[in-house]
Design a protein around this motif. Structure first.
Motif, PDB file in Angstrom:
ATOM      1  N   GLN A   1       0.821  -1.208   0.000  1.00 55.77           N
ATOM      2  CA  GLN A   1       0.000   0.000   0.000  1.00 55.77           C
ATOM      3  C   GLN A   1       0.858   1.262   0.000  1.00 55.77           C
ATOM      4  O   GLN A   1       0.528   2.239  -0.663  1.00 55.77           O
TER       5      GLN A   1
ATOM      6  N   LEU B   1       3.450   5.503  -3.477  1.00 51.60           N
ATOM      7  CA  LEU B   1       4.642   6.032  -4.135  1.00 51.60           C
ATOM      8  C   LEU B   1       4.557   5.868  -5.651  1.00 51.60           C
ATOM      9  O   LEU B   1       4.904   6.768  -6.405  1.00 51.60           O
ATOM     10  N   ALA B   2       4.057   4.698  -6.076  1.00 54.71           N
ATOM     11  CA  ALA B   2       4.010   4.426  -7.508  1.00 54.71           C
ATOM     12  C   ALA B   2       3.091   5.402  -8.238  1.00 54.71           C
ATOM     13  O   ALA B   2       3.259   5.641  -9.423  1.00 54.71           O
ATOM     14  N   PHE B   3       2.100   5.963  -7.526  1.00 51.74           N
ATOM     15  CA  PHE B   3       1.228   6.933  -8.175  1.00 51.74           C
ATOM     16  C   PHE B   3       1.696   8.359  -7.914  1.00 51.74           C
ATOM     17  O   PHE B   3       0.963   9.315  -8.160  1.00 51.74           O
ATOM     18  N   GLY B   4       2.911   8.495  -7.372  1.00 56.69           N
ATOM     19  CA  GLY B   4       3.517   9.823  -7.306  1.00 56.69           C
ATOM     20  C   GLY B   4       3.290  10.601  -6.026  1.00 56.69           C
ATOM     21  O   GLY B   4       3.348  11.820  -6.042  1.00 56.69           O
TER      22      GLY B   4
ATOM     23  N   GLN C   1       1.922  13.683   1.180  1.00 59.63           N
ATOM     24  CA  GLN C   1       0.750  12.963   0.677  1.00 59.63           C
ATOM     25  C   GLN C   1       0.744  11.520   1.156  1.00 59.63           C
ATOM     26  O   GLN C   1      -0.303  10.969   1.467  1.00 59.63           O
TER      27      GLN C   1
ATOM     28  N   LYS D   1      -2.549  10.697   2.951  1.00 59.98           N
ATOM     29  CA  LYS D   1      -3.482   9.951   2.116  1.00 59.98           C
ATOM     30  C   LYS D   1      -3.392   8.448   2.331  1.00 59.98           C
ATOM     31  O   LYS D   1      -4.301   7.715   1.958  1.00 59.98           O
TER      32      LYS D   1
ATOM     33  N   LEU E   1      -4.831   4.619   6.923  1.00 56.43           N
ATOM     34  CA  LEU E   1      -4.755   3.177   7.131  1.00 56.43           C
ATOM     35  C   LEU E   1      -4.399   2.836   8.575  1.00 56.43           C
ATOM     36  O   LEU E   1      -4.717   1.754   9.063  1.00 56.43           O
TER      37      LEU E   1
ATOM     38  N   ILE F   1       8.631  12.018  -9.159  1.00 55.26           N
ATOM     39  CA  ILE F   1       7.201  12.064  -8.869  1.00 55.26           C
ATOM     40  C   ILE F   1       6.429  12.367 -10.145  1.00 55.26           C
ATOM     41  O   ILE F   1       5.372  11.792 -10.407  1.00 55.26           O
TER      42      ILE F   1
ATOM     43  N   ARG G   1       6.292   9.201 -12.254  1.00 53.62           N
ATOM     44  CA  ARG G   1       5.366   8.209 -11.697  1.00 53.62           C
ATOM     45  C   ARG G   1       3.921   8.622 -11.879  1.00 53.62           C
ATOM     46  O   ARG G   1       3.061   7.782 -12.120  1.00 53.62           O
ATOM     47  N   SER G   2       3.636   9.901 -11.747  1.00 57.94           N
ATOM     48  CA  SER G   2       2.221  10.259 -11.804  1.00 57.94           C
ATOM     49  C   SER G   2       1.751  10.490 -13.232  1.00 57.94           C
ATOM     50  O   SER G   2       0.566  10.400 -13.502  1.00 57.94           O
TER      51      SER G   2
ATOM     52  N   ALA H   1       2.227   3.608 -14.338  1.00 56.15           N
ATOM     53  CA  ALA H   1       1.301   3.227 -13.281  1.00 56.15           C
ATOM     54  C   ALA H   1       1.600   1.786 -12.932  1.00 56.15           C
ATOM     55  O   ALA H   1       2.233   1.064 -13.703  1.00 56.15           O
ATOM     56  N   MET H   2       1.122   1.367 -11.765  1.00 54.86           N
ATOM     57  CA  MET H   2       1.472   0.027 -11.316  1.00 54.86           C
ATOM     58  C   MET H   2       0.223  -0.686 -10.799  1.00 54.86           C
ATOM     59  O   MET H   2      -0.648  -0.065 -10.199  1.00 54.86           O
TER      60      MET H   2
ATOM     61  N   LEU I   1      -5.515  -1.689  -2.407  1.00 54.41           N
ATOM     62  CA  LEU I   1      -6.545  -0.643  -2.456  1.00 54.41           C
ATOM     63  C   LEU I   1      -6.652   0.001  -1.083  1.00 54.41           C
ATOM     64  O   LEU I   1      -6.172  -0.534  -0.094  1.00 54.41           O
ATOM     65  N   MET I   2      -7.308   1.166  -1.044  1.00 49.06           N
ATOM     66  CA  MET I   2      -7.499   1.846   0.225  1.00 49.06           C
ATOM     67  C   MET I   2      -8.879   1.471   0.773  1.00 49.06           C
ATOM     68  O   MET I   2      -9.890   1.833   0.177  1.00 49.06           O
TER      69      MET I   2
ATOM     70  N   PHE J   1      -7.476   7.581  -7.380  1.00 48.12           N
ATOM     71  CA  PHE J   1      -6.380   7.898  -6.466  1.00 48.12           C
ATOM     72  C   PHE J   1      -5.191   8.589  -7.144  1.00 48.12           C
ATOM     73  O   PHE J   1      -4.706   9.626  -6.684  1.00 48.12           O
TER      74      PHE J   1
ATOM     75  N   GLU K   1      -6.019  12.058  -7.938  1.00 48.79           N
ATOM     76  CA  GLU K   1      -6.095  12.873  -6.725  1.00 48.79           C
ATOM     77  C   GLU K   1      -4.691  13.328  -6.318  1.00 48.79           C
ATOM     78  O   GLU K   1      -4.466  14.497  -6.009  1.00 48.79           O
ATOM     79  N   ILE K   2      -3.768  12.379  -6.341  1.00 44.59           N
ATOM     80  CA  ILE K   2      -2.391  12.702  -5.976  1.00 44.59           C
ATOM     81  C   ILE K   2      -1.806  13.737  -6.932  1.00 44.59           C
ATOM     82  O   ILE K   2      -1.078  14.634  -6.541  1.00 44.59           O
TER      83      ILE K   2
ATOM     84  N   ARG L   1      -7.532   1.806 -11.450  1.00 50.15           N
ATOM     85  CA  ARG L   1      -6.747   2.880 -10.829  1.00 50.15           C
ATOM     86  C   ARG L   1      -5.532   3.223 -11.693  1.00 50.15           C
ATOM     87  O   ARG L   1      -5.173   4.385 -11.867  1.00 50.15           O
ATOM     88  N   ALA L   2      -4.926   2.167 -12.260  1.00 52.27           N
ATOM     89  CA  ALA L   2      -3.780   2.406 -13.131  1.00 52.27           C
ATOM     90  C   ALA L   2      -4.225   3.047 -14.452  1.00 52.27           C
ATOM     91  O   ALA L   2      -3.595   3.975 -14.943  1.00 52.27           O
TER      92      ALA L   2
END
Ligand SMILES: Nc1ncnc2c1ncn2[C@@H]1O[C@H](COP(=O)(O)OP(=O)(O)OP(=O)(O)O)[C@@H](O)[C@H]1O
Ligand SMILES: [Mg+2]
Lengths: 280, 401
Positions: A182, A187-190, A195, A199, A204, B101, B104-105, B109-110, B117-118, B129, B132-133, B177-178
Motif C-alpha cells: 500500500q 509512491l508508484a502513483f507519485g 501525501q 493519504k 490506514l 514524482i 510516476r504520476s 502506473a502500477m 486498495l485503500m 487515487f 487525486e495525488i 486505478r492504473a
C-alpha cells in the motif's frame, strides 16, 4: 553505623527542580496559562449548556453510534448522576479529561508519526514511554504540584504526561503496520512524503490510532481522579472527601460517577473509528 | 526503433553492505555463496533489457528470482545498487524527487498482486487515487475514474467499498486505478495471480482488448506460463537475479538457453503455441490468376518442390487449390481453374493443434489466409507431420527434466 553507598538521586532531582524553577519560570507560566484556559473553556462551555440538553445529546450519541440498548443505559446512568447531585463534579472531570486528552493528542500524534518515520527516533523515545507508563501515577503529582502549585492546572499537566503514551505508541505502531504494497501503491502513483502520510499512512493507521485515543482518554480519566489529591477537583474530590470523612456512601457515589463516565467515554470513542454500514 | 525502457548493467543487492556484495558478484561468486559469506542478498544481477514501445513484456521466473525487484527498479520504488534505467532516454536513477514524482504520476502506473486498495475509500475514489495525488479536481477525476471503471466492467460498483467486492473485482479496481491516469507504461506485478482461472482469462482478454484501444507498454510479471504465452509479445526468464533469456514465446520454446528455461516450459502444450503461419509453406507455392492456362500452371509447378498451386482473385484473395496430377486431365490451353478444388482456408492464427483434423478431411493442402482473406501460404502434409513430430520432440525433451 557503617557507611552505606548512597547515590543521591533524590538530591539531583531536587537540584534539577530548583534550576527549572529559577530559569524556566516564564515557560511554566505559559503552560499553566494555556492549560488553565483550555480546561476553563471546556468546563465553561459544558456548564453553559443546560444539563438536560447535554444528557439528551449524550444519549442520542450513544443510541446512534453504539446501540439502542446502550442509549437506554446512558439515560439511566446520566439520570443517576443528576439524581446523586454529581452533575457539576462530573462535568469538571469531563472537561479536565477532554483538555488533557486534547493536549496529549496534539503532542502525542506528531511524536508517534516521527517515531514511525525513523528507527532512530523510535529507539530514543521508546524508553521514555516505558518510563512514563511504569512510573506510579502519584509520582507525577509531586513535580506538578511543585512547578504549578495546587489546583486544576497541575492536575491537568500530570494527566497529560500520564495519558500520552498509548496514543504515541499506537500511532507509531499503526503507521508501521501499513502494508508495504500500500505504501508502494502510494509512491508508484507519485505521492510525496506529505501525501504519503495524509493519504495513505494516517488513514490506514486510523483503527490503531483510534484505539490509542481511546486508551489515552481512559488513562486521562483515571489520572484526573487521582489528581484530585492536588486539588484538581471533580469526581475525584467527591471520592477523596468520602475517604477523609470516612463516609462510605459519598465515596461510593463518587466512584459510581467515575465508572459511568468511563463506560460512556469508552463505548462512544470506540465507536468513532468504525465505518457505519447500511444495515448488516 | 528506440526502446521506451532501456536497462543497462543493473544490479540490486539487499543487505548490510551492498557494495561488498557487488564486488563479490564481479568476482564471479553466486547468489547463495554471497549470502552465506556476507549476509547480502542479490536481488537483480547484471540486467540488460530493451523494452519496445507498445509491447507486452512478460517477466517470468521462480519465486525469489528477482522479478518484483526488477519491476520496482523501473519506477525506482527500489534504489539500484549500480546501473541505469532509462525511460524515453531519461535516466530514472539520476532523477531528483520532483522529476521522479512527475514520471510516476504522468507516465507510469502500477498494478499490485495484493491489490493494495485503500479500504476507507469507495471504489471510484480508489480508481481516482492517482489523479487525486496529481492534483486533478474532484469532478474531473471522478469522471475519468468512472471511465476507467467502465473499461474494466465495474461502473456499477463505483459506490461500493473494496471489502464489498470479490477478489477478482478488487483486482480490476486496481487495474482501473492504473488506467485512470492514462499511463503510457504499466507495471503489473503478478497482477492476475490472485484470480481463479476463469476470471483470470477474462482479465487477460480485457488487457488485450485495452491494448487494441490504446497501445501501452506493459511490463507484466507472471508465474503462469500459459498466461505469459497468451499475452506476452516477448518473455524474459529470470533465474537467481539474472535475466537468462529474452525472446518471443516461440523462440524460447524452440531454443531454450539452458536447462532451467527448458524445465520452465515443461508441460506447455506446444501445439497451442504454434500457429498455421509458423508451419505453412509460403515460398514454394505458385500463385495463379483465375485465367492461367493448364499448360502454364504445369510449368510453374514443375519449377517448385511441391505439386500444388493456388488460384487467387484480382485482389489477391484466395480462391482455390490446383494439384499437378489433376492438370493432366486438361488440354494445355484450358484454364487451370477448371480442375481447381475449392476448400475453406484457415486464418494465420489458427493453432497447430487444430490443423490435423482439418488436414484429414481436406483433399488438398490447407490454405492459409490473413485477416483480409489474402493468400499467405499452404500447410502441406509433410510440413504438418514435421511440425507435429518436432513439437513432440520438444515435449519429450522437456519431459525428461
Ligand atoms: N527488501 C528486501 N530486503 C532484503 N532482501 C530482499 C528484499 N526484497 C527482496 N529481497 C530478496 O531479493 C530476492 C528477489 O526477491 P523478489 O521479491 O524480487 O523475488 P520475486 O521473483 O518477485 O519472487 P516472488 O515470485 O516470490 O514474488 C529474494 O531473494 C528476496 O529475498
Ligand atoms: Mg514478487
Amino acid at each position: 553505623m557503617e557507611d552505606r553507598i548512597n547515590i543521591p538521586v533524590g538530591d539531583w532531582i531536587e537540584a534539577a527542580v530548583d534550576w527549572i524553577l529559577a530559569n524556566l519560570e516564564p515557560a511554566l507560566d505559559g503552560i499553566a496559562w494555556f492549560l488553565g484556559l483550555l480546561t476553563n473553556s471546556f468546563e465553561g462551555a459544558l456548564l453553559a449548556i443546560p444539563a438536560w440538553l447535554l444528557v439528551l445529546a449524550l444519549v442520542g450519541l450513544s443510541w446512534w453510534r453504539v446501540s439502542w440498548r446502550f442509549g437506554i443505559f446512558a439515560i439511566v446512568a446520566l439520570g443517576l448522576i443528576l439524581g446523586m447531585d454529581l452533575w457539576e463534579p462530573t462535568i469538571k472531570t469531563l472537561s479536565l479529561v477532554l483538555a488533557a486528552t486534547a493536549v496529549a493528542l496534539a503532542i502525542g500524534m506528531p511524536v508517534g508519526v516521527a517515531m514511525a518515520r525513523s528507527d532512530w527516533v523510535e529507539a530514543s523515545i521508546r524508553p521514555v514511554l516505558d518510563l512514563m507508563q511504569t512510573m506510579p501515577p502519584f509520582v507525577y503529582l509531586i513535580p506538578a504540584a511543585i512547578f504549578f502549585g495546587l489546583g486544576t492546572v497541575p492536575g491537568a499537566i500530570a494527566t497529560v504526561v500520564f495519558c500520552m503514551p498509548p496514543v504515541v505508541r499506537l500511532t507509531n505502531l499503526g503507521i508501521r503496520q501499513v502494508n508495504r504494497e500500500q505504501i508502494e501503491a502510494g509512491l508508484a502513483f507519485g505521492c510525496n512524503r506529505r501525501q504519503l502520510l495524509t493519504k495513505i499512512q494516517l488513514p490506514l493507521a486510523m483503527p490503531s490510532i483510534m484505539a490509542g485515543i481511546n486508551q489515552t482518554i481512559m488513562l486521562a480519566l483515571s489520572m484526573v481522579v487521582i489528581a484530585s489529591m492536588i486539588g484538581a477537583g471533580g469526581l475525584g474530590n467527591t471520592v477523596l472527601t468520602g475517604i477523609q470523612r470516612l463516609d462510605v456512601g459519598l465515596g461510593f457515589e463518587g466512584g459510581l460517577g467515575v465508572v459511568i463516565l468511563a463506560i460512556l467515554l469508552d463505548r462512544i470513542t470506540q465507536s468513532v473509528g468504525l465505518r457505519r454500514k447500511a444495515s448488516g | 526503433m528506440e526502446p521506451i525502457i532501456r536497462v543497462r548493467d543493473l544490479f540490486k543487492v539487499f543487505g548490510p553492505n551492498p557494495q561488498e556484495g557487488l564486488r563479490l558478484i564481479q568476482d564471479g561468486l553466486d547468489k547463495d555463496t554471497i549470502f552465506e559469506r556476507t549476509g547480502n542478498t542479490v536481488g537483480v544481477k547484471d540486467c540488460n533489457l530493451d523494452i519496445a514501445e507498445g509491447e507486452i513484456f512478460v517477466v517470468m521466473g521462480l519465486s525469489g528470482s528477482g522479478k518484483s525487484t526488477l519491476v520496482r527498479l523501473l519506477n525506482r520504488l527500489i534504489e539500484p545498487t549500480a546501473g541505469t534505467v532509462e525511460v524515453r532516454g531519461r535516466d530514472v536513477t539520476r532523477m531528483n524527487q520532483r522529476e521522479l514524482i512527475r514520471l510516476r504520476s504522468e507516465d507510469m502506473a502500477m498494478v499490485f498482486q495484493s491489490f493494495a486498495l485503500m479500504p476507507h475509500k469507495t471504489v471510484i475514489d480508489n480508481a481516482a487515487f492517482g489523479l487525486e495525488i496529481a492534483g486533478v479536481g474532484r469532478a474531473r477525476r471522478r469522471e475519468r475514474a468512472l471511465e476507467a471503471l467502465d473499461q474494466v466492467g465495474l461502473k456499477a460498483h463505483a459506490r461500493s467499498y473494496p471489502d464489498e467486492l470479490s477478489g477478482g473485482m478488487q483486482q480490476r479496481v486496481g487495474l482501473a486505478r492504473a488506467l485512470a491516469t492514462d499511463p503510457s507504461i504499466m507495471l503489473m506485478d503478478e497482477a492476475f495471480s490472485a484470480l481463479d482461472p476463469l476470471i483470470r482469462t477474462e482479465m487477460q482478454d480485457r488487457l488485450l482488448d485495452l491494448q487494441h484501444e490504446r497501445r501501452r507498454t506493459v511490463v507484466f510479471i507472471s508465474h503462469d506460463l500459459d498466461e505469459a504465452i497468451r499475452i506476452g509479445d516477448r518473455i524474459a526468464i529470470m533465474q537467481g537475479g539474472e535475466v537468462v533469456q529474452v525472446g518471443t514465446p516461440k523462440e524460447i520454446i524452440v531454443d531454450p538457453a539452458n536447462e532451467y528455461v527448458r524445465s520452465f516450459f515443461h508441460g506447455v502444450d506446444i501445439t497451442q503455441v504454434f500457429q498455421a503461419c509458423d508451419i505453412m509453406d509460403s515460398e514454394n507455392i505458385p500463385v495463379l490468376d483465375a485465367d492461367t492456362t493448364a499448360g502454364e500452371a504445369r510449368n510453374r509447378i514443375a519449377h517448385v518442390p511441391g505439386n500444388e498451386a493456388v488460384i487467387v482473385d484480382a485482389e489477391g484473395r484466395f480462391r482455390s487449390v490446383v494439384q499437378a496430377k489433376r492438370l493432366g486431365e486438361l488440354t494445355v490451353d484450358r484454364p487451370a481453374s477448371e480442375v481447381a478444388v475449392e476448400v475453406e482456408p484457415v486464418t494465420e492464427d489458427v493453432a497447430l493443434a487444430d490443423l490435423p483434423g482439418r488436414a484429414a478431411k481436406s483433399p488438398v493442402s490447407i490454405p492459409v489466409v490473413d485477416a483480409d482473406g489474402a493468400f499467405r501460404g499452404l500447410v502441406t502434409l509433410p510440413r504438418l507431420v514435421e511440425a507435429l513430430d518436432r513439437s513432440r520432440n520438444v515435449a519429450v525433451a522437456n519431459g525428461d527434466h
